[in-house]
Write a protein that holds these residues in place. Sequence first.
Motif, mmCIF file in Angstrom:
data_model
loop_
_atom_site.group_PDB
_atom_site.id
_atom_site.type_symbol
_atom_site.label_atom_id
_atom_site.label_comp_id
_atom_site.label_asym_id
_atom_site.label_seq_id
_atom_site.Cartn_x
_atom_site.Cartn_y
_atom_site.Cartn_z
ATOM 1 N N TYR A 132 42.692 -1.945 15.352
ATOM 2 C CA TYR A 132 43.637 -2.379 15.989
ATOM 3 C C TYR A 132 44.088 -1.752 17.231
ATOM 4 O O TYR A 132 45.117 -2.230 17.958
ATOM 5 N N GLY A 133 42.715 -1.361 17.826
ATOM 6 C CA GLY A 133 42.915 -1.199 19.268
ATOM 7 C C GLY A 133 41.792 -1.792 20.149
ATOM 8 O O GLY A 133 42.232 -3.259 20.192
ATOM 9 N N SER A 134 41.284 -1.407 21.259
ATOM 10 C CA SER A 134 40.587 -2.290 22.184
ATOM 11 C C SER A 134 39.631 -2.944 21.643
ATOM 12 O O SER A 134 39.255 -3.813 22.301
ATOM 13 N N ARG A 135 39.093 -2.543 20.489
ATOM 14 C CA ARG A 135 38.082 -3.681 19.924
ATOM 15 C C ARG A 135 38.498 -4.742 19.532
ATOM 16 O O ARG A 135 37.755 -5.825 19.534
ATOM 17 N N LEU A 136 39.523 -5.004 19.701
ATOM 18 C CA LEU A 136 40.317 -6.451 19.447
ATOM 19 C C LEU A 136 39.786 -7.467 20.509
ATOM 20 O O LEU A 136 40.086 -8.628 20.339
ATOM 21 N N VAL A 137 39.383 -6.869 21.562
ATOM 22 C CA VAL A 137 38.957 -7.722 22.858
ATOM 23 C C VAL A 137 37.600 -8.584 22.381
ATOM 24 O O VAL A 137 37.357 -9.865 22.688
ATOM 25 N N LYS A 138 37.080 -8.233 21.376
ATOM 26 C CA LYS A 138 35.748 -8.720 20.727
ATOM 27 C C LYS A 138 36.069 -9.850 19.679
ATOM 28 O O LYS A 138 35.235 -10.486 19.106
ATOM 29 N N SER A 139 37.167 -9.450 19.026
ATOM 30 C CA SER A 139 37.569 -10.116 17.704
ATOM 31 C C SER A 139 37.537 -11.726 17.697
ATOM 32 O O SER A 139 36.970 -12.462 16.930
ATOM 33 N N ALA A 140 38.501 -12.217 18.841
ATOM 34 C CA ALA A 140 38.592 -13.681 18.795
ATOM 35 C C ALA A 140 37.365 -14.458 19.048
ATOM 36 O O ALA A 140 37.003 -15.618 18.267
ATOM 37 N N ALA A 141 36.217 -13.973 19.699
ATOM 38 C CA ALA A 141 35.060 -14.543 19.861
ATOM 39 C C ALA A 141 34.226 -14.617 18.553
ATOM 40 O O ALA A 141 33.779 -15.586 18.233
ATOM 41 N N TYR A 142 34.326 -13.540 18.100
ATOM 42 C CA TYR A 142 33.842 -13.364 16.476
ATOM 43 C C TYR A 142 34.286 -14.631 15.650
ATOM 44 O O TYR A 142 33.555 -14.987 14.768
ATOM 45 N N PHE A 143 35.566 -14.538 15.611
ATOM 46 C CA PHE A 143 36.064 -15.494 14.737
ATOM 47 C C PHE A 143 35.909 -17.074 15.151
ATOM 48 O O PHE A 143 35.862 -17.834 14.219
ATOM 49 N N LEU A 144 35.828 -17.303 16.260
ATOM 50 C CA LEU A 144 35.333 -18.438 16.764
ATOM 51 C C LEU A 144 33.909 -18.698 16.032
ATOM 52 O O LEU A 144 33.711 -20.240 15.779
ATOM 53 N N GLU A 145 32.999 -17.889 16.229
ATOM 54 C CA GLU A 145 31.774 -17.962 15.688
ATOM 55 C C GLU A 145 31.694 -18.130 14.312
ATOM 56 O O GLU A 145 31.048 -19.150 13.741
ATOM 57 N N LEU A 146 32.506 -17.350 13.487
ATOM 58 C CA LEU A 146 32.872 -17.586 12.265
ATOM 59 C C LEU A 146 33.179 -18.971 11.819
ATOM 60 O O LEU A 146 32.741 -19.433 10.708
#
Length: 264
Positions: free
Chosen positions: A240-254
């Motif tokens: 739940y830190g700055s790594r969340l910057v990468k999460s949305a793109a990953y979810f779109l791919e998922l």
Amino acid sequence: MEDQLGNIITLAQPPRRIISLVPSQTELLFDLGLQREIVGITKFCIHPADKVKLVTQIGGTKNFDLNLIKSLKPDLIIGNKEENYEQGIKALQNDFPVWMSDIFTLEDALDMIRKVGQLLNRAPEADTIATNISNSFSQLTTLGPPQPTAAYLIWRKPFMAAAKDTFIDNILQKAGFTNVFNHLSRYPEINPTQLHSANPDFIFLSSEPYPFTQKHIAELQEICPFSKILLVDGELFSWYGSRLVKSAAYFLELRQRVSKFFIS
């Protein structure tokens, strides 16, 4: 400044010696440009890989070395209610300022990022990170109706799932899935009969804290023959830190992978 548990943290000056007790918040501190100030981290703090290896490890998130921490003479310690243990935190609070986060939702995470930035005199940098995360998640749209159902497993022997009142459950919703175990609390043990009865469209096998791999898919497929079983990046669902910057793109791919299953 008030932390997310309502404790008031008073600092005479910006901290120069910081210890982080949480991997996702450690990464945030580095991304805020505080490499020189970080003097202690846990053995589970693995990002950024090239920088954490240069910092003293103070133990695990739930069994840190109090004497070692004292020897590092921190002027601020940053922890989290869920990931750290109460007895250890209380012991540290007797000697040091301890800022605690308490994260259940994406909004909580964004609040934490901004508050840590304010606390550490990095407000503009923190606001940029939080804004980028918020904007990326705003691009996610629902898959439904109805939204696909999912079980998110975090452990094996026994199976354990992320259920309601967890950050992972909130992120699953943001990613467009309905958690089949959101009627249960926190991280319940799930037996094979429960999993079979839930019959989720998808079973997500997280890369952490249990390191699920390809070999575990067959085991779950026997229990839920009609579910699609996927290995997923646990960091992008639970950090739940700055790594969340990468999460949305990953979810779109998922989601793209998920849509193919429905089409077929």
